[in-house]
Design a protein around this motif. Structure first.
Motif, PDB file in Angstrom:
ATOM      1  N   SER A   1       0.819  -1.223   0.000  1.00  0.00           N
ATOM      2  CA  SER A   1       0.000   0.000   0.000  1.00  0.00           C
ATOM      3  C   SER A   1       0.846   1.263   0.000  1.00  0.00           C
ATOM      4  CB  SER A   1      -0.943   0.001   1.206  1.00  0.00           C
ATOM      5  OG  SER A   1      -0.194   0.109   2.401  1.00  0.00           O
ATOM      6  N   THR A   2       2.148   1.158   0.257  1.00  0.00           N
ATOM      7  CA  THR A   2       3.014   2.341   0.258  1.00  0.00           C
ATOM      8  C   THR A   2       3.620   2.628  -1.114  1.00  0.00           C
ATOM      9  OG1 THR A   2       5.056   1.142   0.827  1.00  0.00           O
ATOM     10  CG2 THR A   2       3.643   1.870   2.662  1.00  0.00           C
ATOM     11  N   LEU A   3       3.471   1.702  -2.046  1.00  0.00           N
ATOM     12  CA  LEU A   3       4.102   1.864  -3.358  1.00  0.00           C
ATOM     13  C   LEU A   3       3.392   2.922  -4.195  1.00  0.00           C
ATOM     14  CD1 LEU A   3       4.742  -1.864  -4.355  1.00  0.00           C
ATOM     15  CD2 LEU A   3       6.374  -0.229  -3.394  1.00  0.00           C
ATOM     16  N   SER A   4       4.172   3.655  -4.969  1.00  0.00           N
ATOM     17  CA  SER A   4       3.596   4.619  -5.909  1.00  0.00           C
ATOM     18  C   SER A   4       2.927   3.849  -7.054  1.00  0.00           C
ATOM     19  CB  SER A   4       4.686   5.534  -6.465  1.00  0.00           C
ATOM     20  OG  SER A   4       5.568   4.801  -7.311  1.00  0.00           O
ATOM     21  N   ALA A   5       2.089   4.533  -7.806  1.00  0.00           N
ATOM     22  CA  ALA A   5       1.393   3.889  -8.922  1.00  0.00           C
ATOM     23  C   ALA A   5       2.377   3.307  -9.928  1.00  0.00           C
ATOM     24  CB  ALA A   5       0.456   4.893  -9.598  1.00  0.00           C
ATOM     25  N   ASP A   6       3.444   4.036 -10.221  1.00  0.00           N
ATOM     26  CA  ASP A   6       4.418   3.532 -11.186  1.00  0.00           C
ATOM     27  C   ASP A   6       5.155   2.308 -10.640  1.00  0.00           C
ATOM     28  OD1 ASP A   6       5.375   4.144 -13.912  1.00  0.00           O
ATOM     29  OD2 ASP A   6       7.331   4.240 -12.932  1.00  0.00           O
ATOM     30  N   SER A   7       5.407   2.296  -9.343  1.00  0.00           N
ATOM     31  CA  SER A   7       6.079   1.159  -8.726  1.00  0.00           C
ATOM     32  C   SER A   7       5.179  -0.078  -8.727  1.00  0.00           C
ATOM     33  CB  SER A   7       6.518   1.514  -7.306  1.00  0.00           C
ATOM     34  OG  SER A   7       7.499   0.631  -6.851  1.00  0.00           O
ATOM     35  N   VAL A   8       3.885   0.105  -8.566  1.00  0.00           N
ATOM     36  CA  VAL A   8       2.936  -1.010  -8.648  1.00  0.00           C
ATOM     37  C   VAL A   8       2.924  -1.580 -10.063  1.00  0.00           C
ATOM     38  CG1 VAL A   8       0.491  -1.635  -8.540  1.00  0.00           C
ATOM     39  CG2 VAL A   8       1.505  -0.227  -6.731  1.00  0.00           C
ATOM     40  N   ARG A   9       2.900  -0.693 -11.058  1.00  0.00           N
ATOM     41  CA  ARG A   9       2.935  -1.166 -12.461  1.00  0.00           C
ATOM     42  C   ARG A   9       4.216  -1.936 -12.740  1.00  0.00           C
ATOM     43  NH1 ARG A   9       0.515   3.787 -13.450  1.00  0.00           N
ATOM     44  NH2 ARG A   9       2.521   4.801 -13.771  1.00  0.00           N
ATOM     45  N   SER A  10       5.345  -1.400 -12.285  1.00  0.00           N
ATOM     46  CA  SER A  10       6.617  -2.061 -12.566  1.00  0.00           C
ATOM     47  C   SER A  10       6.713  -3.401 -11.845  1.00  0.00           C
ATOM     48  CB  SER A  10       7.803  -1.157 -12.218  1.00  0.00           C
ATOM     49  OG  SER A  10       7.897  -0.924 -10.833  1.00  0.00           O
ATOM     50  N   LEU A  11       6.087  -3.515 -10.674  1.00  0.00           N
ATOM     51  CA  LEU A  11       6.106  -4.774  -9.929  1.00  0.00           C
ATOM     52  C   LEU A  11       5.595  -5.928 -10.793  1.00  0.00           C
ATOM     53  CD1 LEU A  11       6.360  -6.418  -7.268  1.00  0.00           C
ATOM     54  CD2 LEU A  11       4.033  -5.645  -6.728  1.00  0.00           C
ATOM     55  N   GLN A  12       4.521  -5.699 -11.494  1.00  0.00           N
ATOM     56  CA  GLN A  12       3.968  -6.752 -12.346  1.00  0.00           C
ATOM     57  C   GLN A  12       4.926  -7.101 -13.487  1.00  0.00           C
ATOM     58  OE1 GLN A  12       1.465  -8.524 -11.275  1.00  0.00           O
ATOM     59  NE2 GLN A  12       1.566  -7.092  -9.567  1.00  0.00           N
ATOM     60  N   LEU A  13       5.545  -6.094 -14.075  1.00  0.00           N
ATOM     61  CA  LEU A  13       6.490  -6.325 -15.169  1.00  0.00           C
ATOM     62  C   LEU A  13       7.759  -7.029 -14.678  1.00  0.00           C
ATOM     63  CD1 LEU A  13       6.155  -2.846 -16.899  1.00  0.00           C
ATOM     64  CD2 LEU A  13       5.268  -5.031 -17.753  1.00  0.00           C
ATOM     65  N   GLN A  14       8.087  -6.842 -13.413  1.00  0.00           N
ATOM     66  CA  GLN A  14       9.307  -7.403 -12.833  1.00  0.00           C
ATOM     67  C   GLN A  14       9.102  -8.807 -12.265  1.00  0.00           C
ATOM     68  OE1 GLN A  14       9.762  -4.062 -10.229  1.00  0.00           O
ATOM     69  NE2 GLN A  14      11.019  -2.915 -11.694  1.00  0.00           N
ATOM     70  N   GLY A  15       7.915  -9.367 -12.468  1.00  0.00           N
ATOM     71  CA  GLY A  15       7.668 -10.742 -12.037  1.00  0.00           C
ATOM     72  C   GLY A  15       6.648 -10.889 -10.933  1.00  0.00           C
ATOM     73  N   GLY A  16       6.139  -9.775 -10.406  1.00  0.00           N
ATOM     74  CA  GLY A  16       5.114  -9.842  -9.375  1.00  0.00           C
ATOM     75  C   GLY A  16       5.668 -10.168  -7.999  1.00  0.00           C
ATOM     76  N   VAL A  17       4.754 -10.344  -7.073  1.00  0.00           N
ATOM     77  CA  VAL A  17       5.092 -10.629  -5.682  1.00  0.00           C
ATOM     78  C   VAL A  17       5.704 -12.022  -5.589  1.00  0.00           C
ATOM     79  CG1 VAL A  17       4.129 -10.910  -3.353  1.00  0.00           C
ATOM     80  CG2 VAL A  17       3.210  -9.151  -4.886  1.00  0.00           C
TER      81      VAL A  17
END
Length: 191
Positions: free
Chosen positions: A124-140
């Motif tokens: 919940s602390t991640l910025s919107a761009d960081s959330v988008r990149s998380l998915q591109l980087q392989g997810g949780v």
């Protein structure tokens, strides 16, 4: 091509003024804020150096038309691109620094994946761009991936760096200048 300290300084001078895409700070402000947070927590010099350099891979791409934009909302992640900045910079720094600087840089993206898996409040602390990149980087990470990650050498340093990275996006955060933090680079660089 390997970078030397003068080359790193030149990258910051040439591209540090560009917007850190999706955030209210420039590339240089983000780097300085991350390093300042590390310094405030009395991190080792190598981790402060890594904090300053962790996103330098983004600056290698600034001359690329696909990433050279003045629109703060047009980010690589919005185009579905993981720029792999954490890996892209390593060959340029390998002859200059040891793993105590390089490994936290390499691992700081996976540290986000780890924190999302192990800290319920972190996502919940991640910025919107960081959330988008998380998915591109392989997810949780799943439990097995998280356990394997934190067992890696320098993973704990990467987690500390990641937390500072996430906090280093404030438009009104005053820091020492680049010259102040470049002393850590000089201290950690091979002679």
């Amino acid at each position: 091509m390997a970078l030397n300290l003068h080359d790193i300084d030149r990258l910051f001078r040439r591209h540090g003024h560009t917007q850190y895409t999706g955030e209210p700070v420039t590339q240089l402000e983000h780097a300085l804020q991350t390093a300042a947070l590390a310094e405030q927590e009395n991190a080792a010099p190598a981790l402060i150096a890594a904090s300053l350099l962790h996103d330098l891979g983004h600056m290698l791409e600034e001359s690329d038309d696909a990433h050279d934009t003045h629109d703060v909302h047009a980010t690589p992640t919005m185009a579905g691109i993981d720029d792999l900045h954490q890996y892209r910079i390593l060959p340029f720094l390998r002859s200059l620094f040891d793993d105590d600087v390089l490994a936290p840089i390499r691992l700081h993206v996976d540290a986000k994946r780890y924190l999302c898996a192990t800290d319920p409040a972190y996502f919940s602390t991640l910025s919107a761009d960081s959330v988008r990149s998380l998915q591109l980087q392989g997810g949780v990470f799943d439990e097995r991936q998280a356990t394997a990650f934190i067992a890696l050498p320098y993973a704990a340093d990467a987690v500390r760096l990641r937390r500072w990275d996430d906090l280093a996006k404030k438009a009104d955060f005053a820091t020492p200048d680049y010259a102040h933090f470049s002393r850590y680079l000089e201290r950690c660089a091979h002679n």
